[in-house]
Each structure stands twice: as structure tokens, then as C-alpha cells.
Design a protein around this motif. Structure first.
Motif, PDB file in Angstrom:
ATOM      1  N   TYR A 313       0.845  -1.201   0.000  1.00  0.00           N
ATOM      2  CA  TYR A 313       0.000   0.000   0.000  1.00  0.00           C
ATOM      3  C   TYR A 313       0.876   1.246   0.000  1.00  0.00           C
ATOM      4  O   TYR A 313       2.035   1.208   0.429  1.00  0.00           O
ATOM      5  N   HIS A 330      -3.348   0.501  -3.356  1.00  0.00           N
ATOM      6  CA  HIS A 330      -3.519  -0.650  -2.447  1.00  0.00           C
ATOM      7  C   HIS A 330      -3.657  -1.918  -3.269  1.00  0.00           C
ATOM      8  O   HIS A 330      -4.514  -2.038  -4.128  1.00  0.00           O
ATOM      9  N   GLY A 378      -7.002   1.989   3.031  1.00  0.00           N
ATOM     10  CA  GLY A 378      -6.194   1.181   2.104  1.00  0.00           C
ATOM     11  C   GLY A 378      -5.224   0.291   2.857  1.00  0.00           C
ATOM     12  O   GLY A 378      -5.090  -0.902   2.573  1.00  0.00           O
ATOM     13  N   LYS A 379      -4.566   0.876   3.843  1.00  0.00           N
ATOM     14  CA  LYS A 379      -3.607   0.107   4.649  1.00  0.00           C
ATOM     15  C   LYS A 379      -4.334  -1.061   5.339  1.00  0.00           C
ATOM     16  O   LYS A 379      -3.850  -2.191   5.359  1.00  0.00           O
ATOM     17  N   VAL A 382      -5.446  -3.992   2.896  1.00  0.00           N
ATOM     18  CA  VAL A 382      -4.310  -4.802   2.423  1.00  0.00           C
ATOM     19  C   VAL A 382      -3.935  -5.824   3.500  1.00  0.00           C
ATOM     20  O   VAL A 382      -3.741  -7.016   3.224  1.00  0.00           O
TER      21      VAL A 382
END
Ligand SMILES: Cc1cc2nc3c(=O)[nH]c(=O)nc-3n(C[C@H](O)[C@H](O)[C@H](O)COP(=O)(O)OP(=O)(O)OC[C@H]3O[C@@H](n4cnc5c(N)ncnc54)[C@H](O)[C@@H]3O)c2cc1C
Length: 611
Positions: A313, A330, A378-379, A382
Motif C-alpha cells: 500500500y 492498495h 487502504g492500509k 491490504v
């Protein structure tokens, strides 16, 4: 240059290779095409390019969650999308593990809202339904909407280079058919160019990349499997064949329908550590047939692709006038089906901010909140998708599927039916591993939770006691959707009766449509309308007011809203155009002046005019 749409025509003959647009979007996949739609719904025109000749010819993403559907619903695309989709409630009741698709079943578990214990949680969270909606079918719907509403889409067109200037971006794009170059001047450039993003590379955005993910093979096939699955509809059928040797290019397989029950993707999971696949197509198809387990089925291969599990990401999504979204920032495996769903929500978040800035209604600093709000999501996704992948492998391990010695694998398979303490330990380990996968099967929280904290959310009036928080424990977070009108959360869903109409509407339907909305109750409209008018006068931004309650425009017939609103009747919940609560006021202040000043102060902050 294959072009769809009617805007963005070159300016004149002498400058025929120069275009000026508000927004250039690189990429016409779920991220780029949905961004074009959402921007177009705000009346913004622009250019979207794709270096592919057309929309995706393979299905790709499929599982479309309620959060993504809410974005489509907000611009009137939900019904179009549903026409080419299959409701999870009918077509994907289970997750299954079987020895082969035609053979013995090892276990099955309810998936998503199909579990009788979870059904209410899902339907309480959203007016939308989870659907199996192949990306192949969604992309043309998005492109059609975008191009009919002000965006030009050019396929076979590649971004070659771009340069940022103080008040614009200059991009060189190349027509891959003629080789002609065009210089595009845009106020903003959006990098929706997928997992090999050139835009991200050129911007040198910091990436967090855990390399070394395993390989898998996707086989898109036509095969009528009705007789094998019609009584056990599943989104995913894991096929193990413990009785046969496992080639490195398919230690097990997963079958996922695209079109019930005649078009399928069969995913072959390669042995961990595999770096290259040298097997022939014939060998790979033989393995697929073994896993299906019925030699009488005619299988026609339509497409084969090899992919690597990503765990990557971007630490930052934007730089200057360039904003990136989707797989560009991501990248993760398909577990939990969060891929294109997150792409669409990135676009929904970015679009209203960009539109308000372009219209001069918001300060450009509002765009910084796109990164602040979406990067943590996004982090998270993932990590979530990869953790689920690891849970899958833990389960495969208990079944002996990661063993390299075939006799050991058969021994473990046989052990499941034995009456011995070791066998009991193994059965219990398997049950625990199955339970662990609730984090994929019932991941309502992972799909719906969010608690944005940014300057586009006004939290100053909240106290630690009044604010809802999301569970810190990942298992609880992942499984449970927390509904709250706390600023930064999705506006809660409640079904309402609109006066004079039989059809129920959701609280979410009252919001969005490009504007801010105040949800209030009896007595609220009178108290807030002057403040709304004053705010419009000063900022130019209109706010619509929707009143819910006895004798109001919308009746809370189930008392659902009463349970969820967390404010008094004349209080106000201010909802952003992306259906996120911006601010709430528990009870309307009695003084007109105080109400006016407060709403104006809140709106100015949200629009980026005050730090
Ligand atoms: C085989 C396969 C199966 C998948 N299955 C699933 C699944 O089951 N569930 C799930 O959630 N996800 C799945 N995914 C992932 C999902 O497809 C992605 O999350 C999604 O496509 C990402 O959308 P995007 O718009 O960000 O990028 P993409 O869909 O990759 O689109 C990128 C776009 O950028 C364009 N582009 C790239 N570089 C340039 C350039 N230099 N100039 C111009 N245009 C450019 C491309 O032409 C394309 O239009 C799968 C992916 C693959 C490949």
C-alpha cells in the motif's frame, strides 16, 4: 484514437494536439471509471484514458459489497448494476470445502448475510444488497454513465509523462493506434492506473511492500456444473483431492461462479515457494478437471492468467495536484473481496471534494483530507485480505494440503475419520481454523466500518463519552458493523416512509446527490432553515434539510431512526455529499444567532476555509 463521449474536443486547428480539461483520469477500471461517474454526477467534465483497447474482457472482481453499492445507488446506477448481478442471498449461500466438486463435502458454512445468526446485522446496515457483479459487466455501465454525463473516454491511449505546475498539470498522452501525441492541460490528474501505476512511480509515492507473495493461476472456463452445485450454491468451493498427487501448480483449487452455473473461474493455488510455472496448459487443465471430479463435464478454457499475491500500500495517496486511487495505491489478494469495492469508495470520497474545489466552493486544502481519510482504509484492507489468506493456509495445513509427501497427506486425510486422541486433536484444529474464517465470511465490519478523522469532519463538539469508537480487537472490528451518527461514520441506514409514496426510502437516500444534507426531526426544520440560508449566503454552498418524524416529510414507521440517530428531535446531523456524517448537534440551540454562527463555522471548517 477510439473515443467515446462528446466533451474535451481539441481547442482549435492550430493547437489540435492540445486539450484543456478540468480533470484527467488515467485508467478506466473500477477506480477511474467510477471516479469519472461521480465527478460527472457533480457536473464536472474531463478526460479518462486507458491503455487497454476496451473494458475488461475477463470478469476479475466479482463480490460487490453494500458499501460500494451505496455509492452506485447515490448516482442512480444501482438498478443497472443489479440487472447484470446475482444476489448473494440466492446464489452464494455457502463457503464449501470438498474433496472434489463432484465428490464428498468436508464442510460447509454460511457465508455473508446468509447465516441466520447474522442476517439481521447485514440488512440493518444498508439499504443495498451484496451481489456477485463481475467487473467485466460493471465497467461498461460506469463508462456509459460517465460518457453520457460529460466525460470523454479514450481507449488505446497511454499516459507517457506528466509535469506539475503551480495551477495545472501537463500530461503527454499517446494514441497507441496512430502514435499521435496530445498534450493535456488539466487542473488535476488522477492516477487510477492499477497495480503497475506509472503515476505512483513517477510521483515516487512511498510504498509499503511486503514482497514474496505466492502464485496462483486463474482459469476462466465455460462448463455447465449445474448438477454439481445447484443444491449447494456457494461463492467459493474449495476443492482438495486428498486422494491424488498435488502438482506444484495446483495444490488445491477454488471454483467461483461468474454466470450461474455455466461460467466459472477456477483458481489453482500453487505450492508456497513456487516462483515460476512451467506446466503446459494441458497439464493445468488436467489438474482443473481432477479438482472438478466429473469427467463427463465439457470444459472450455476462455482465459488463463497467473497472478502473485500482493501485500502493498502507499503511505501517501496525493502529491500536489495529482491524486491516486484504487489498485495504484492498495494491492492485495482477492480474499474478503475488498478490491474493486475499495476502488469505488476511494473515488466516491475524492470526487465531491474535487468537484467542490473546482467549482470554487471549497478551499483546495479540502483535497488533503482525501489522503487522511482513505489511506488508513487502504492500509487496513491490504492487511485484512492478506491475513485472511494466511487463515486460509492455516486451514489447508490442518487438512494436510501443504504436505509435500503424498503419503503423509493421505494419512492426514484418513485421520479425520479415526477414533484416536490425535485424530480428535486434528478435528478440533480444523474446526478452529474453519471458525477463524468467519473473518472472511462474515466480515461486515471490515466492509462497512469507517471512522474518518480529518479536517472534513467536525469532532469539536463531541466528548469521549458521546463519540462512538470502533473495536480495537481486529476480530470484533472485522465482524461487526458499528452504526453511529458520530462525525466520520457513515450516516446510519433506517427505512422511512415518504409521505404519499408506498415505497420505503433509506435515510441514505435523503442524503448525497451532490449536496450537504441536514437530517432533523419535529421542530428541527424551523430552527435550522435560517442557519442554512445564512450559510448559503456566505459560502455559496446549499444544504438540504430532510425532516423525519410524526407528520413530517418522512415517517419513522419502524422507529429505526429513533434508535439510531443519537440526537434529540430538533438536533441536526449534517451529512456530506459522500454520505459521511460531517457534524452533529445534539439539540438545536435556542438562540437563532447561535445556530447560524455554529453551522457557518462548521461548514467553513469542512470546506477548508479555517484550520
Ligand atoms: C485475474 C484477476 C482477478 C481478480 N479477481 C478479483 C476478485 O475476485 N475480487 C476483487 O475484489 N478483486 C479482484 N481482482 C482485482 C480487481 O480486479 C482490482 O482490484 C481492480 O481491477 C482495480 O481497479 P483499478 O481501476 O484500480 O485498476 P485496474 O482495473 O487495473 O485498471 C487500471 C486502468 O489503468 C489503465 N492504465 C494503466 N497504465 C496506464 C497508462 N500508463 N496510461 C493509460 N492507462 C493506463 C489500464 O488500461 C486500466 O484501464 C482481480 C484482478 C485480476 C487481474
Amino acid at each position: 484514437m477510439g473515443s467515446v463521449g462528446d466533451a474535451g474536443v481539441p481547442q482549435d486547428e492550430s493547437r489540435s494536439n492540445v486539450m484543456e480539461v478540468d480533470v484527467l483520469i488515467v485508467g478506466a477500471g473500477p477506480s477511474g471509471a467510477s471516479l469519472a461517474c461521480f465527478l460527472a454526477s457533480h457536473g464536472i467534465k474531463g478526460l479518462m484514458i486507458s491503455n487497454w483497447p476496451s473494458t475488461s474482457h475477463i470478469p476479475k472482481a466479482n463480490y460487490t459489497n453494500m458499501a460500494a453499492f451505496e455509492c452506485l445507488r447515490a448516482i442512480g446506477l444501482e438498478e443497472d448494476a443489479k440487472k447484470v448481478a446475482y444476489p448473494i442471498s440466492q446464489f452464494s449461500t455457502y463457503h464449501r470445502i470438498c474433496k472434489s466438486l463432484a465428490g464428498e463435502e468436508i464442510y460447509r458454512a454460511y457465508a455473508f448475510g446468509n447465516d441466520p445468526h447474522r442476517h439481521g446485522d447485514y440488512s440493518d446496515a444498508s439499504p443495498c444488497e451484496i451481489m456477485s457483479l463481475p467487473q467485466r459487466e460493471l465497467e461498461p455501465i460506469l463508462i456509459r454513465y460517465a460518457t453520457q454525463n460529460g466525460f470523454v473516454c479514450r481507449f488505446d491511449t497511454e499516459l507517457a509523462a506528466f509535469q506539475q505546475h503551480e495551477d495545472h498539470v501537463e500530461s503527454t498522452i499517446i494514441d497507441l493506434v496512430t502514435g499521435n501525441q496530445t498534450l493535456v492541460r488539466s487542473k488535476y490528474l488522477c492516477g487510477a492506473d492499477g497495480a503497475s501505476s506509472k503515476v505512483v512511480r513517477e510521483l515516487d509515492l512511498p510504498m509499503n511492500d511486503r514482497k514474496g507473495g505466492g502464485l496462483s493461476i486463474n482459469l476462466l472456463v465455460e462448463a455447465d456444473l449445474t448438477h454439481l452445485v445447484k443444491d449447494s450454491p456457494g461463492l467459493l468451493h474449495v476443492m482438495t483431492r486428498p486422494d491424488l498427487p498435488q502438482p506444484y501448480y495446483g495444490i488445491l483449487g477454488m471454483a467461483r461462479f461468474i454466470k450461474p452455473w455455466t461460467e466459472w473461474v477456477i483458481v489453482l493455488i500453487c505450492r508456497p515457494g513456487t516462483t515460476k510455472i512451467t506446466a503446459t496448459t494441458e497439464e493445468i487443465m488436467t489438474r482443473a478437471r481432477e479438482l472438478l471430479g466429473d469427467d463427463n463435464v465439457d470444459i472450455k478454457l476462455k482465459n488463463m492468467s497467473i497472478w502473485r499475491t500482493n501485500e502493498c500500500y502507499a503511505e501517501q495517496y496525493s502529491k500536489g495536484r495529482v491524486h491516486c486511487l484504487g489498485d495504484a495505491v492498495h494491492r492485495h489478494p482477492p480474499q474478503n473481496g475488498l478490491g474493486s469495492n475499495t476502488c469505488i469508495q476511494d473515488a466516491f470520497n475524492l470526487s465531491w471534494k474535487m468537484a467542490y474545489v473546482l467549482k470554487g466552493l471549497a478551499n483546495p486544502s479540502l483535497l488533503k483530507t482525501y489522503n487522511d481519510e482513505r489511506q488508513p482504509i487502504g492500509k487496513y484492507i491490504v492487511g485484512r485480505a492478506n491475513d485472511t489468506g494466511r487463515l486460509h493456509f492455516a486451514l489447508f495445513k490442518t487438512l494436510g494440503l501443504t504436505e509435500t509427501d503424498p503419503s503423509r497427506k493421505s494419512e492426514i486425510a484418513a485421520q479425520f475419520e479415526q477414533d484416536s486422541p490425535e485424530a480428535q486433536v486434528r478435528r478440533n484444529a480444523f474446526r478452529r481454523a474453519v471458525k477463524g474464517l468467519d473473518e472472511e465470511r462474515h466480515a461486515l465490519g471490515a466492509e462497512m466500518n469507517q471512522a474518518y478523522e480529518s479536517l472534513a469532519v467536525y469532532l469539536d463538539d463531541e466528548t469521549p463519552e458521546s463519540r462512538a469508537t470502533l473495536p480495537v480487537d481486529e476480530h470484533l472490528y472485522c465482524l461487526n458493523h458499528i452504526s453511529s451518527s458520530t462525525p466520520g461514520f457513515r450516516v446510519p441506514h433506517a427505512w422511512l416512509q415518504e409521505v404519499g409514496r408506498a415505497k420505503m426510502v433509506s435515510t441514505k437516500d435523503l442524503c448525497g446527490h451532490g449536496r450537504f444534507t441536514i437530517l432533523t426531526g419535529i421542530g428541527g426544520k424551523n430552527k435550522w432553515q435560517t442557519a442554512v440560508a445564512k450559510t448559503k449566503e456566505t459560502t455559496g454552498v446549499g444544504i438540504s434539510i430532510a425532516t423525519i418524524g410524526w407528520g413530517q416529510e418522512y415517517q419513522d414507521t419502524f422507529f429505526q431512526w429513533f434508535e439510531k440517530r443519537q440526537i434529540e428531535e430538533d438536533g441536526a446531523i449534517l451529512v456530506r455529499p459522500d454520505l459521511v456524517v460531517a457534524w452533529r448537534c445534539k439539540q438545536a440551540p435556542t438562540e437563532e444567532r447561535v445556530r447560524q454562527d455554529k453551522l457557518l463555522q462548521v461548514m467553513r471548517r469542512i470546506l477548508g476555509f479555517q484550520g
